[in-house]
Write an enzyme that holds these catalytic residues in place. Structure first.
Site, PDB file in Angstrom:
ATOM      1  N   LYS A 219       0.363   8.847   5.250  1.00  0.00           N
ATOM      2  CA  LYS A 219      -0.718   8.657   4.338  1.00  0.00           C
ATOM      3  C   LYS A 219      -1.860   8.089   5.071  1.00  0.00           C
ATOM      4  O   LYS A 219      -2.995   8.527   4.916  1.00  0.00           O
ATOM      5  CB  LYS A 219      -0.057   8.110   3.150  1.00  0.00           C
ATOM      6  CG  LYS A 219      -1.198   7.665   2.022  1.00  0.00           C
ATOM      7  CD  LYS A 219      -1.040   6.696   1.127  1.00  0.00           C
ATOM      8  CE  LYS A 219      -2.461   6.042   0.380  1.00  0.00           C
ATOM      9  NZ  LYS A 219      -2.294   4.863  -0.120  1.00  0.00           N
ATOM     10  N   ASN A 220      -1.624   6.807   5.642  1.00  0.00           N
ATOM     11  CA  ASN A 220      -2.688   5.914   6.023  1.00  0.00           C
ATOM     12  C   ASN A 220      -3.655   6.723   7.099  1.00  0.00           C
ATOM     13  O   ASN A 220      -4.723   6.603   7.379  1.00  0.00           O
ATOM     14  CB  ASN A 220      -2.491   4.853   6.381  1.00  0.00           C
ATOM     15  CG  ASN A 220      -2.023   4.046   5.129  1.00  0.00           C
ATOM     16  OD1 ASN A 220      -2.478   4.252   4.070  1.00  0.00           O
ATOM     17  ND2 ASN A 220      -1.248   2.708   5.423  1.00  0.00           N
TER      18      ASN A 220
ATOM     19  N   MET B 285      -1.886 -11.211   3.703  1.00  0.00           N
ATOM     20  CA  MET B 285      -2.946 -10.408   3.500  1.00  0.00           C
ATOM     21  C   MET B 285      -3.317 -10.260   2.095  1.00  0.00           C
ATOM     22  O   MET B 285      -4.721 -10.123   1.423  1.00  0.00           O
ATOM     23  CB  MET B 285      -3.070  -9.143   4.075  1.00  0.00           C
ATOM     24  CG  MET B 285      -2.728  -9.245   5.800  1.00  0.00           C
ATOM     25  SD  MET B 285      -2.683  -7.636   6.522  1.00  0.00           S
ATOM     26  CE  MET B 285      -4.582  -6.884   6.139  1.00  0.00           C
TER      27      MET B 285
ATOM     28  N   ASP C 259       2.658  -3.365   4.576  1.00  0.00           N
ATOM     29  CA  ASP C 259       3.316  -2.541   3.645  1.00  0.00           C
ATOM     30  C   ASP C 259       4.552  -2.294   3.634  1.00  0.00           C
ATOM     31  O   ASP C 259       5.291  -1.881   2.636  1.00  0.00           O
ATOM     32  CB  ASP C 259       2.591  -0.873   3.878  1.00  0.00           C
ATOM     33  CG  ASP C 259       1.263  -0.812   3.769  1.00  0.00           C
ATOM     34  OD1 ASP C 259       0.606  -1.706   3.054  1.00  0.00           O
ATOM     35  OD2 ASP C 259       0.560   0.138   4.185  1.00  0.00           O
TER      36      ASP C 259
ATOM     37  N   ASP D 261      -4.851   0.298  -5.135  1.00  0.00           N
ATOM     38  CA  ASP D 261      -3.868  -0.624  -5.631  1.00  0.00           C
ATOM     39  C   ASP D 261      -4.427  -1.856  -6.191  1.00  0.00           C
ATOM     40  O   ASP D 261      -5.495  -2.385  -5.695  1.00  0.00           O
ATOM     41  CB  ASP D 261      -2.821  -0.955  -4.586  1.00  0.00           C
ATOM     42  CG  ASP D 261      -1.977   0.293  -4.045  1.00  0.00           C
ATOM     43  OD1 ASP D 261      -1.790   0.930  -5.226  1.00  0.00           O
ATOM     44  OD2 ASP D 261      -1.408   0.258  -3.125  1.00  0.00           O
TER      45      ASP D 261
END
Length: 434
Positions: free
Chosen positions: A22-23, A341, A319, A121
């Site tokens: 996805k990224n 983060m 993630d 998000d």
């Protein structure tokens, strides 16, 4: 609101193929705006965030053709620059955080861009300063209009320069790289992100005619060129999905083979799961995870409790910290999860505690997990997915729990995971969509 109903506690078995990353997709798709020639991209995941960006590219005037389920052709020969200021663009761009990635290519090729404040998000502050400070160094000027919610950027002549990034932002680095490839002169980016997805972007741009050196390091040098051409590109498999499936297998005592993982691009992800005691082996380019009755968390050499923390690549990706946390709940031993983060990403642990997990939320960034060693099975409950990664972590917990669980707001999960219920059913999971 859609939901998943899961009846857990059932071992799974079989093979699963990870979706395209996805990224990486959000960066690579944005790069099609850098040329008027055709670009073919394959292994594109069929997920909401990616589909929204493809739809946005079409609205901008890109000719989009779907060749197969995971392959598209793009040609950005007739871009409509007036679309930037439309309410449609504001609505679509504002709902997708990845829309920020189109700014760099647009500045490079057309000298101007506008972007609504992006969404995404709700996992804490995710500032855009790195992107805009980099654009400014290249000669761009931008103004944020609080009334309209738009960032307006002007860059009639970008010029290469030395840029020391304030943080090794993956999207920030990618955006600045795409702006710099058509800038006049040489650009040097220090403290650049060096994730595999960023490396993939740079390699693709070089095939298009860019001149980027230092790929894979935190020091990138870009010699500006006048124009770029077309190319073909295949996305890597999604490392977050791969990690999720490793954790799923351990939690549910399942025998799973994850196919075609591009193991050399996974960095320290496999070894970090091994430190939780999870056993697996590499078979060709597949990861085979046997059924495990228990797994024991490692300690540091002096015997102190293991800490798993996120860090810029080649450190551990943030993630996957949510996955590590949920997997640790059924391990033997204890671990400190340190999410540096994002200050809101650990707040989903209250649902795990309701399921019977032993977790101490120390502060917004740290949680101590005391593993149950599978002596006490988690129990099914009703819960809501707060974001993509926490949602999948709760899904894994539900698949390992006794009884029935219901997860609401699964739209968040489906922003990042393609056909997740169908693929889990193929492994034997008892999951249905409500």
């Amino acid at each position: 609101m859609n939901a998943f109903e899961i009846r857990g506690g059932k071992p799974l078995k079989g093979e699963i193929i990870p979706q395209g990353a996805k990224n990486e997709a959000l960066q690579i798709l944005s790069a099609v705006l850098l040329t008027n020639e055709k670009i073919t991209i394959s292994n594109i995941p069929d997920i909401k965030d990616v589909n929204k960006l493809i739809e946005l590219l079409g609205d901008l005037g890109v000719d989009v053709k779907r060749v197969s389920k995971d392959t598209y052709e793009f040609q950005a020969a007739n871009i409509n620059l007036d679309f930037f200021h439309s309410q449609t663009f504001k609505a679509k761009g504002g709902s997708l955080r990845g829309s920020i990635m189109i700014v760099g290519p647009l500045l490079a090729r057309f000298g101007k861009a506008a972007i609504p404040k992006p969404g995404g998000d709700k996992i804490g502050r995710r500032r855009l300063d790195t992107h805009f400070l980099g654009f400014e160094k290249l000669g761009a000027k931008f103004i944020y209009n609080a009334e309209t919610g738009f960032f307006n950027i002007d860059a009639t002549q970008l010029k290469g320069t030395f840029i020391l990034l304030d943080e090794a932002s993956v999207t920030g680095t990618a955006n600045i790289v795409m702006a710099a490839v058509l800038a006049q002169g040489k650009t040097t980016i220090y403290n650049a992100a060096c994730e595999p997805y960023l490396q993939q972007l740079c390699k693709m741009l070089n095939r298009m005619g860019a001149k980027i050196t230092g790929i894979g390091s935190n020091l990138l040098t870009i010699e500006g060129v006048k124009e770029l051409g077309g190319t073909a590109h295949r996305l890597l498999p999604d490392m977050i999905e791969i990690g999720s499936f490793i954790g799923l297998a351990a939690m549910t005592e399942s025998e799973i083979t994850i196919k075609n993982v591009c193991y050399n691009e996974l960095g320290i992800i496999p070894d970090t799961f091994r430190r939780l005691g999870i056993q697996f082996e590499l078979r060709g380019d597949d990861i085979y995870i046997p059924s495990q009755k228990s797994y024991e968390i490692d300690t540091f050499i002096d015997g102190s409790i293991l800490t798993v923390a996120d860090a810029p690549w080649p450190g551990f990706t943030p993630d996957l910290l949510s996955i590590m946390l949920v997997v640790a709940t059924q391990a033997k031993g204890s671990v400190l999860i340190h999410q540096k983060m994002f200050e809101s990403r650990l707040f989903f642990v209250d649902k795990l505690i309701d399921m019977g997990a032993q977790i101490i939320l120390c502060d917004p960034h740290r949680a101590t997990v005391i593993g149950l060693d599978k002596r006490y099975q988690l129990k099914g409950i009703e819960m809501t997915s707060p974001d993509i990664r926490a949602g999948v972590s709760l899904l894994i917990a539900a698949l390992s729990a006794s009884g029935r669980s219901t997860i609401y707001n699964i739209e968040q999960i489906e922003r990042g995971y393609q056909d997740i219920d169908t693929r889990l059913k193929a492994l034997g999971a008892d999951i249905r969509r409500l």
